[in-house]
Design a protein around this motif. Structure first.
Motif, PDB file in Angstrom:
ATOM      1  N   MET A   1      -2.334  -7.558   1.967  1.00 40.47           N
ATOM      2  CA  MET A   1      -3.682  -6.984   1.972  1.00 40.47           C
ATOM      3  C   MET A   1      -4.654  -8.027   1.469  1.00 40.47           C
ATOM      4  O   MET A   1      -4.386  -8.717   0.503  1.00 40.47           O
ATOM      5  N   THR A   2      -5.796  -8.139   2.101  1.00 36.55           N
ATOM      6  CA  THR A   2      -6.682  -9.237   1.773  1.00 36.55           C
ATOM      7  C   THR A   2      -7.749  -8.895   0.748  1.00 36.55           C
ATOM      8  O   THR A   2      -8.384  -9.785   0.210  1.00 36.55           O
ATOM      9  N   ALA A   3      -8.000  -7.614   0.473  1.00 41.15           N
ATOM     10  CA  ALA A   3      -9.026  -7.275  -0.497  1.00 41.15           C
ATOM     11  C   ALA A   3      -8.652  -7.849  -1.856  1.00 41.15           C
ATOM     12  O   ALA A   3      -7.516  -7.738  -2.291  1.00 41.15           O
ATOM     13  N   PRO A   4      -9.607  -8.476  -2.576  1.00 44.91           N
ATOM     14  CA  PRO A   4      -9.264  -9.202  -3.791  1.00 44.91           C
ATOM     15  C   PRO A   4      -8.628  -8.357  -4.863  1.00 44.91           C
ATOM     16  O   PRO A   4      -7.780  -8.827  -5.604  1.00 44.91           O
ATOM     17  N   ALA A  67       9.079 -26.296  -0.311  1.00 46.18           N
ATOM     18  CA  ALA A  67      10.371 -26.008   0.305  1.00 46.18           C
ATOM     19  C   ALA A  67      10.323 -24.679   1.059  1.00 46.18           C
ATOM     20  O   ALA A  67       9.395 -23.882   0.905  1.00 46.18           O
ATOM     21  N   LYS A  68      11.346 -24.442   1.850  1.00 46.18           N
ATOM     22  CA  LYS A  68      11.401 -23.224   2.663  1.00 46.18           C
ATOM     23  C   LYS A  68      11.396 -21.977   1.780  1.00 46.18           C
ATOM     24  O   LYS A  68      11.881 -21.998   0.640  1.00 46.18           O
ATOM     25  N   PRO A  69      10.865 -20.870   2.290  1.00 45.35           N
ATOM     26  CA  PRO A  69      10.822 -19.622   1.523  1.00 45.35           C
ATOM     27  C   PRO A  69      12.150 -18.882   1.589  1.00 45.35           C
ATOM     28  O   PRO A  69      12.990 -19.143   2.452  1.00 45.35           O
ATOM     29  N   ASP A  70      12.309 -17.921   0.676  1.00 45.28           N
ATOM     30  CA  ASP A  70      13.483 -17.054   0.736  1.00 45.28           C
ATOM     31  C   ASP A  70      13.122 -15.623   1.135  1.00 45.28           C
ATOM     32  O   ASP A  70      14.017 -14.807   1.353  1.00 45.28           O
ATOM     33  N   HIS A  71      11.825 -15.314   1.217  1.00 43.26           N
ATOM     34  CA  HIS A  71      11.392 -13.989   1.663  1.00 43.26           C
ATOM     35  C   HIS A  71      10.159 -14.089   2.564  1.00 43.26           C
ATOM     36  O   HIS A  71       9.327 -14.991   2.394  1.00 43.26           O
ATOM     37  N   ILE A  72      10.071 -13.166   3.498  1.00 43.29           N
ATOM     38  CA  ILE A  72       8.920 -13.021   4.385  1.00 43.29           C
ATOM     39  C   ILE A  72       8.187 -11.758   3.946  1.00 43.29           C
ATOM     40  O   ILE A  72       8.755 -10.659   3.993  1.00 43.29           O
ATOM     41  N   VAL A  73       6.941 -11.906   3.515  1.00 43.71           N
ATOM     42  CA  VAL A  73       6.196 -10.774   2.965  1.00 43.71           C
ATOM     43  C   VAL A  73       5.254 -10.206   4.030  1.00 43.71           C
ATOM     44  O   VAL A  73       4.432 -10.931   4.597  1.00 43.71           O
ATOM     45  N   ILE A  74       5.388  -8.914   4.280  1.00 45.80           N
ATOM     46  CA  ILE A  74       4.576  -8.207   5.265  1.00 45.80           C
ATOM     47  C   ILE A  74       3.341  -7.625   4.580  1.00 45.80           C
ATOM     48  O   ILE A  74       3.453  -6.872   3.615  1.00 45.80           O
ATOM     49  N   HIS A  75       2.163  -7.985   5.100  1.00 46.29           N
ATOM     50  CA  HIS A  75       0.880  -7.510   4.591  1.00 46.29           C
ATOM     51  C   HIS A  75       0.113  -6.780   5.684  1.00 46.29           C
ATOM     52  O   HIS A  75       0.373  -6.978   6.874  1.00 46.29           O
ATOM     53  N   HIS A  76      -0.843  -5.951   5.280  1.00 49.38           N
ATOM     54  CA  HIS A  76      -1.890  -5.527   6.212  1.00 49.38           C
ATOM     55  C   HIS A  76      -3.224  -5.992   5.651  1.00 49.38           C
ATOM     56  O   HIS A  76      -3.359  -6.236   4.457  1.00 49.38           O
ATOM     57  N   THR A 200       1.597  -4.603  -7.459  1.00 47.88           N
ATOM     58  CA  THR A 200       1.080  -3.240  -7.444  1.00 47.88           C
ATOM     59  C   THR A 200      -0.057  -3.153  -6.438  1.00 47.88           C
ATOM     60  O   THR A 200      -1.175  -3.612  -6.695  1.00 47.88           O
ATOM     61  N   THR A 201       0.216  -2.594  -5.275  1.00 44.15           N
ATOM     62  CA  THR A 201      -0.729  -2.530  -4.171  1.00 44.15           C
ATOM     63  C   THR A 201      -0.245  -1.509  -3.158  1.00 44.15           C
ATOM     64  O   THR A 201       0.961  -1.196  -3.112  1.00 44.15           O
ATOM     65  N   GLN A 202      -1.137  -0.972  -2.345  1.00 48.03           N
ATOM     66  CA  GLN A 202      -0.724  -0.079  -1.261  1.00 48.03           C
ATOM     67  C   GLN A 202      -0.212  -0.868  -0.057  1.00 48.03           C
ATOM     68  O   GLN A 202       0.419  -0.316   0.833  1.00 48.03           O
ATOM     69  N   CYS A 203      -0.470  -2.156  -0.021  1.00 50.95           N
ATOM     70  CA  CYS A 203      -0.116  -3.031   1.095  1.00 50.95           C
ATOM     71  C   CYS A 203       1.398  -3.066   1.326  1.00 50.95           C
ATOM     72  O   CYS A 203       2.151  -3.175   0.353  1.00 50.95           O
ATOM     73  N   PRO A 204       1.890  -2.951   2.530  1.00 43.98           N
ATOM     74  CA  PRO A 204       1.189  -2.962   3.822  1.00 43.98           C
ATOM     75  C   PRO A 204       0.859  -1.579   4.374  1.00 43.98           C
ATOM     76  O   PRO A 204       0.781  -1.404   5.595  1.00 43.98           O
ATOM     77  N   GLY A 205       0.672  -0.609   3.512  1.00 44.56           N
ATOM     78  CA  GLY A 205       0.383   0.757   3.941  1.00 44.56           C
ATOM     79  C   GLY A 205       1.662   1.572   4.032  1.00 44.56           C
ATOM     80  O   GLY A 205       2.728   1.053   4.386  1.00 44.56           O
ATOM     81  N   ASP A 206       1.576   2.869   3.720  1.00 41.18           N
ATOM     82  CA  ASP A 206       2.761   3.723   3.703  1.00 41.18           C
ATOM     83  C   ASP A 206       3.475   3.765   5.051  1.00 41.18           C
ATOM     84  O   ASP A 206       4.710   3.761   5.114  1.00 41.18           O
ATOM     85  N   VAL A 207       2.706   3.824   6.127  1.00 41.10           N
ATOM     86  CA  VAL A 207       3.313   3.935   7.457  1.00 41.10           C
ATOM     87  C   VAL A 207       4.055   2.655   7.823  1.00 41.10           C
ATOM     88  O   VAL A 207       5.206   2.691   8.276  1.00 41.10           O
TER      89      VAL A 207
END
Length: 225
Positions: A1-4, A67-76, A200-207
């Motif tokens: 989520m991009t909101a600061p 270096a390479k990451p170990d996780h891919i984080v999904i955001h909206h 602590t965020t709603q990102c990437p949304g409940d759905v």
């Protein structure tokens, strides 16, 4: 989520238990019980529109390659669920994200490494992201507070608290994650997580968050051929 306000500081990772130990196997790499194909069988790279193509602003200071990451984080992005699915609209939201991150958040550049528009267009985010991925590396972003040194982030245009994810966006997310998993030798069932798993965020949304198991399964099918 991009909101600061959703990039909160001081949040500790909740994912330590999800990390796995690598083991070698014939024809691939064994990660958490799943054999991920080697580069010879890697998922193809999806079309990614570069920073030059969407006319990105230059970063305020040099980008750090890591270096390479170990996780891919999904955001909206928590931006409106527009019905303009064109490439022009994709470029527009990418400029909006970069302006927000640089001018409001005060970061050196757009925070995330990759963005997918509601029309399913994949775009390069932070400077040097695409070349680093192709070299099996990553760039230090600003997309997952206190966990940027080991994660790569994908912004998905829109807000998915109650509305579903467009088919084109979800399909491109699966292709993109498959590409990243094969590039980095990651187990999709472990590596693909939501922003809220770290902060602590709603990102990437409940759905969207509820569909992450489906996304992991789709990616596993792709990387296993």
């Amino acid at each position: 989520m991009t909101a600061p306000e959703n990039f909160q500081r001081g949040q500790k990772s909740t994912l330590v238990s999800r990390r796995t130990v690598l083991g070698a196997t014939a024809g691939g790499v064994l990660l958490g019980g799943i054999t991920v194909p080697t580069a010879a069988h890697a998922a193809p790279a999806p079309r990614c529109y570069t920073r030059t193509e969407w006319s990105a602003r230059p970063p305020k200071s040099p980008t750090q390659v890591i270096a390479k990451p170990d996780h891919i984080v999904i955001h909206h992005t928590a931006s409106p669920n527009v019905t303009d699915y064109s490439l022009a609209a994709a470029y527009k939201v990418q400029h909006w994200i970069q302006d927000l991150h640089m001018d409001t958040n005060g970061w050196i550049d757009i925070g995330n490494q990759l963005t997918i528009s509601r029309g399913g267009f994949l775009m390069e985010g932070r400077s040097k992201s695409l070349s680093s991925i192709n070299n099996g590396q990553n760039v230090l972003g600003a997309q997952t507070a206190n966990n940027n040194s080991h994660t790569i982030g994908i912004e998905h245009e829109g807000i998915y608290v109650s509305e579903n994810v467009p088919v084109a966006l979800f399909d491109m997310s699966a292709l993109t994650c498959a590409w990243l998993c094969t590039k980095y030798g990651l187990d999709p069932q472990v590596a693909i997580v939501g922003h809220r798993d770290y902060n602590t965020t709603q990102c990437p949304g409940d759905v969207f968050y509820a569909r992450l198991p489906e996304l992991r399964d789709r990616v596993s099918e792709i990387v296993q051929g």
